[in-house]
Design a protein around this motif. Structure first.
Motif, PDB file in Angstrom:
ATOM      1  N   VAL A  15       1.128  -1.111   0.562  1.00 45.20           N
ATOM      2  CA  VAL A  15      -0.354   0.364  -0.329  1.00 45.20           C
ATOM      3  C   VAL A  15       0.804   1.374   0.118  1.00 45.20           C
ATOM      4  O   VAL A  15       0.402   2.271  -0.304  1.00 45.20           O
ATOM      5  CB  VAL A  15      -0.704   0.164   1.095  1.00 45.20           C
ATOM      6  CG1 VAL A  15      -1.263   1.265   1.200  1.00 45.20           C
ATOM      7  CG2 VAL A  15      -2.251  -1.196   1.410  1.00 45.20           C
ATOM      8  N   ILE A  16       2.269   1.612   0.976  1.00 49.70           N
ATOM      9  CA  ILE A  16       2.745   3.215   0.952  1.00 49.70           C
ATOM     10  C   ILE A  16       4.250   2.475  -0.122  1.00 49.70           C
ATOM     11  O   ILE A  16       4.114   3.964  -1.024  1.00 49.70           O
ATOM     12  CB  ILE A  16       3.654   2.416   2.130  1.00 49.70           C
ATOM     13  CG1 ILE A  16       2.597   2.423   3.449  1.00 49.70           C
ATOM     14  CG2 ILE A  16       4.215   3.646   2.190  1.00 49.70           C
ATOM     15  CD1 ILE A  16       2.125   3.965   3.567  1.00 49.70           C
ATOM     16  N   SER A  19       1.177   3.134  -3.189  1.00 49.60           N
ATOM     17  CA  SER A  19       1.347   5.155  -3.337  1.00 49.60           C
ATOM     18  C   SER A  19       2.149   6.007  -3.457  1.00 49.60           C
ATOM     19  O   SER A  19       1.859   7.127  -4.087  1.00 49.60           O
ATOM     20  CB  SER A  19       0.984   5.338  -2.085  1.00 49.60           C
ATOM     21  OG  SER A  19       0.050   6.717  -1.346  1.00 49.60           O
ATOM     22  N   TRP A  20       3.496   5.936  -2.928  1.00 47.73           N
ATOM     23  CA  TRP A  20       4.710   6.579  -3.573  1.00 47.73           C
ATOM     24  C   TRP A  20       5.219   6.559  -4.511  1.00 47.73           C
ATOM     25  O   TRP A  20       5.133   7.991  -5.383  1.00 47.73           O
ATOM     26  CB  TRP A  20       5.491   6.220  -2.506  1.00 47.73           C
ATOM     27  CG  TRP A  20       5.763   6.258  -0.819  1.00 47.73           C
ATOM     28  CD1 TRP A  20       6.483   5.773  -0.360  1.00 47.73           C
ATOM     29  CD2 TRP A  20       6.146   7.884  -0.998  1.00 47.73           C
ATOM     30  NE1 TRP A  20       6.884   6.447   0.546  1.00 47.73           N
ATOM     31  CE2 TRP A  20       7.091   7.865   0.649  1.00 47.73           C
ATOM     32  CE3 TRP A  20       6.317   9.185  -1.342  1.00 47.73           C
ATOM     33  CZ2 TRP A  20       7.417   8.650   1.290  1.00 47.73           C
ATOM     34  CZ3 TRP A  20       6.635   9.992  -0.793  1.00 47.73           C
ATOM     35  CH2 TRP A  20       7.218   9.769   0.593  1.00 47.73           C
ATOM     36  N   ALA A  22       3.164   6.875  -7.415  1.00 47.42           N
ATOM     37  CA  ALA A  22       2.311   7.087  -8.080  1.00 47.42           C
ATOM     38  C   ALA A  22       1.969   8.913  -8.182  1.00 47.42           C
ATOM     39  O   ALA A  22       1.978   9.693  -8.672  1.00 47.42           O
ATOM     40  CB  ALA A  22       0.083   7.185  -7.247  1.00 47.42           C
ATOM     41  N   TYR A  47      -3.120  -0.075  -8.920  1.00 49.73           N
ATOM     42  CA  TYR A  47      -2.906   1.004  -7.949  1.00 49.73           C
ATOM     43  C   TYR A  47      -3.418   2.188  -8.188  1.00 49.73           C
ATOM     44  O   TYR A  47      -4.036   3.164  -8.069  1.00 49.73           O
ATOM     45  CB  TYR A  47      -2.744   0.685  -6.685  1.00 49.73           C
ATOM     46  CG  TYR A  47      -2.538   1.835  -5.456  1.00 49.73           C
ATOM     47  CD1 TYR A  47      -2.998   1.279  -4.090  1.00 49.73           C
ATOM     48  CD2 TYR A  47      -1.774   3.077  -5.995  1.00 49.73           C
ATOM     49  CE1 TYR A  47      -2.955   2.335  -3.077  1.00 49.73           C
ATOM     50  CE2 TYR A  47      -2.329   4.099  -4.481  1.00 49.73           C
ATOM     51  CZ  TYR A  47      -2.791   3.363  -3.382  1.00 49.73           C
ATOM     52  OH  TYR A  47      -2.597   4.560  -1.868  1.00 49.73           O
ATOM     53  N   ILE A  48      -2.380   2.701  -8.980  1.00 45.58           N
ATOM     54  CA  ILE A  48      -1.872   3.242 -10.087  1.00 45.58           C
ATOM     55  C   ILE A  48      -2.322   3.963 -10.553  1.00 45.58           C
ATOM     56  O   ILE A  48      -3.445   5.257 -10.580  1.00 45.58           O
ATOM     57  CB  ILE A  48      -0.185   3.693 -10.548  1.00 45.58           C
ATOM     58  CG1 ILE A  48       0.926   3.052  -9.755  1.00 45.58           C
ATOM     59  CG2 ILE A  48       0.027   5.006 -11.662  1.00 45.58           C
ATOM     60  CD1 ILE A  48       2.322   2.912  -9.765  1.00 45.58           C
ATOM     61  N   ALA A  51      -5.592   5.816  -8.101  1.00 49.03           N
ATOM     62  CA  ALA A  51      -4.730   6.670  -7.749  1.00 49.03           C
ATOM     63  C   ALA A  51      -4.769   7.928  -8.673  1.00 49.03           C
ATOM     64  O   ALA A  51      -5.083   8.991  -8.232  1.00 49.03           O
ATOM     65  CB  ALA A  51      -3.653   6.700  -6.953  1.00 49.03           C
ATOM     66  N   ASN A 143      -0.198   7.354   5.090  1.00 45.13           N
ATOM     67  CA  ASN A 143      -1.322   6.543   4.532  1.00 45.13           C
ATOM     68  C   ASN A 143      -2.029   7.590   4.218  1.00 45.13           C
ATOM     69  O   ASN A 143      -3.214   8.472   5.175  1.00 45.13           O
ATOM     70  CB  ASN A 143      -1.518   5.513   5.439  1.00 45.13           C
ATOM     71  CG  ASN A 143      -2.574   4.495   4.118  1.00 45.13           C
ATOM     72  OD1 ASN A 143      -1.762   4.780   2.650  1.00 45.13           O
ATOM     73  ND2 ASN A 143      -2.908   3.471   4.254  1.00 45.13           N
ATOM     74  N   PRO A 144      -2.507   7.847   2.122  1.00 49.59           N
ATOM     75  CA  PRO A 144      -1.786   6.885   1.236  1.00 49.59           C
ATOM     76  C   PRO A 144      -0.496   8.493   1.215  1.00 49.59           C
ATOM     77  O   PRO A 144      -1.085   9.606   1.011  1.00 49.59           O
ATOM     78  CB  PRO A 144      -2.780   7.285   0.626  1.00 49.59           C
ATOM     79  CG  PRO A 144      -4.123   8.174   0.550  1.00 49.59           C
ATOM     80  CD  PRO A 144      -3.501   8.080   2.016  1.00 49.59           C
ATOM     81  N   HIS A 146       0.493   9.626  -1.479  1.00 51.22           N
ATOM     82  CA  HIS A 146       0.441  10.584  -2.341  1.00 51.22           C
ATOM     83  C   HIS A 146      -0.660  11.445  -2.436  1.00 51.22           C
ATOM     84  O   HIS A 146      -1.371  12.543  -3.160  1.00 51.22           O
ATOM     85  CB  HIS A 146      -0.074   9.688  -3.699  1.00 51.22           C
ATOM     86  CG  HIS A 146      -1.742   8.825  -3.729  1.00 51.22           C
ATOM     87  ND1 HIS A 146      -2.024   7.392  -2.946  1.00 51.22           N
ATOM     88  CD2 HIS A 146      -2.884   9.430  -4.203  1.00 51.22           C
ATOM     89  CE1 HIS A 146      -2.691   7.835  -3.349  1.00 51.22           C
ATOM     90  NE2 HIS A 146      -3.658   8.733  -4.061  1.00 51.22           N
ATOM     91  N   ASP A 297     -10.325   9.047   1.118  1.00 55.76           N
ATOM     92  CA  ASP A 297      -9.735   9.899  -0.053  1.00 55.76           C
ATOM     93  C   ASP A 297     -10.319  10.844  -0.250  1.00 55.76           C
ATOM     94  O   ASP A 297      -9.991  12.220  -1.062  1.00 55.76           O
ATOM     95  CB  ASP A 297      -8.663   8.937  -0.766  1.00 55.76           C
ATOM     96  CG  ASP A 297      -7.613   7.623  -0.841  1.00 55.76           C
ATOM     97  OD1 ASP A 297      -7.448   7.881   0.725  1.00 55.76           O
ATOM     98  OD2 ASP A 297      -7.419   6.968  -1.700  1.00 55.76           O
TER      99      ASP A 297
END
Length: 313
Positions: A15-16, A19-20, A22, A47-48, A51, A143-144, A146, A297
């Motif tokens: 998850v982390i 997100s980074w 993205a 995920y990307i 996001a 988190n998150p 991004h 989010d």
């Protein structure tokens, strides 16, 4: 950041790390991601894609920012061409130390290696980094990553001050809000602050004072709304009226001490954990993790946009 760092290695794409990735892509950087888990690349790309609309809505996508700048390698050695490394591996010290031993051999000495670790100290982690421990530090996101701006920067005993400065410049250039810790403590700062609040919630629930749902509501619909705008000490200053923080302390120093008194000794036993789990499940009421994350989010996005508009004004 401009010119110096163009390619970022993301080690661990849970998850982390996802997100980074993205965020780095949105800011126009190349990303080389690595994770040995089966199916990791497909999950990362999914995920990307999920996001990306939020990053667009936030205005965080720079010219040249695109998911197409992502590459993936299952082999750790494949990140050797990176200019910066963001490590997001499991929170196990022996694992981290062995990983840093390998990263120390793979990456050129000028490449900063930052860990997203939420609790381990860099002094302990960098013991596995025999050649160039001076380039290692904690770059702990929330988190998150991004969306949440905060990054905690923490040096280890062998970290060079210049490495912290370079990492600070890099993260700030991405639009992050950094804080620097003057000394190492387990859990850093923000997690320790969260931990005190969570401990008190568990105690209140365990003592039968309040339900899990109402404890969450007390936070998110009360002080949590204010904390999204200003920190607690600044809010205390406003709570003192024209007399400011001095008047607030004069009025509330003694009451505050009574509020700090623990209800009872608390051990986080399996029974206590089960009580929290059952309360949380009642609050969730069948909603999926995905739907709850989407709700989080969307609200974060609205708050971030409002704060940016206010700062611009």
């Amino acid at each position: 950041m401009s010119g110096e760092i163009q390619k970022v290695a993301v080690i661990g794409t849970g998850v982390i790390g996802a997100s980074w990735s993205a965020l780095f892509l949105a800011r126009g950087l190349d990303v080389i991601a690595t994770d040995p888990a089966p199916g990791a690349e497909a999950r990362l790309r999914d995920y990307i894609a999920t996001a990306w609309p939020a990053l667009v809505a936030l205005g965080a996508v720079a010219p040249g920012g695109t998911p197409e700048r992502l590459s993936f390698t299952a082999a750790l050695s494949g990140i050797s061409g990176a200019d910066f490394a963001q490590e997001n591996g499991p929170e196990r010290l022996p694992f981290k130390q062995d990983l840093y031993r390998q990263l120390d051999e793979i990456l050129p000495p000028e490449v900063i290696i930052a860990t997203s670790s939420s609790g381990l100290t860099m002094t302990d982690i960098q013991k596995g980094c025999a050649r160039h421990p001076e380039r290692c530090l904690v770059g702990h996101p929330f988190n998150p990553p991004h969306l949440i701006p905060l990054v905690e920067l923490v040096a280890g005993q062998k970290t060079a001050p210049q490495s912290v400065c370079r990492a600070d410049e890099f993260y700030t250039g991405l639009g992050k809000r950094t804080i620097r810790l003057n000394k190492e403590v387990p859990g850093h700062v923000a997690n320790r602050l969260q931990g005190v609040l969570v401990r008190e919630i568990i105690s209140l629930v365990n003592e039968g004072v309040v339900s899990v749902a109402d404890a969450d509501a007390a936070c998110s619909w009360g002080p949590g709304l204010r904390w999204g705008v200003m920190g607690p000490v600044m809010l205390n200053h406003l709570g003192g009226g024209e007399g400011g923080i001095e008047h607030f302390y004069a009025q509330f120093a003694k009451p505050l001490e009574t509020w700090w008194t623990p209800l009872a000794p608390l051990a986080f036993t399996p029974d206590v954990q089960q009580r929290m789990i059952e309360g949380l499940r009642a609050e969730v009421a069948g909603r999926t993790v995905q739907s709850l994350a989407a709700e989080r989010d969307a609200l974060l996005l609205a708050l971030l946009k409002a704060r940016r508009e206010r700062e611009d004004a």
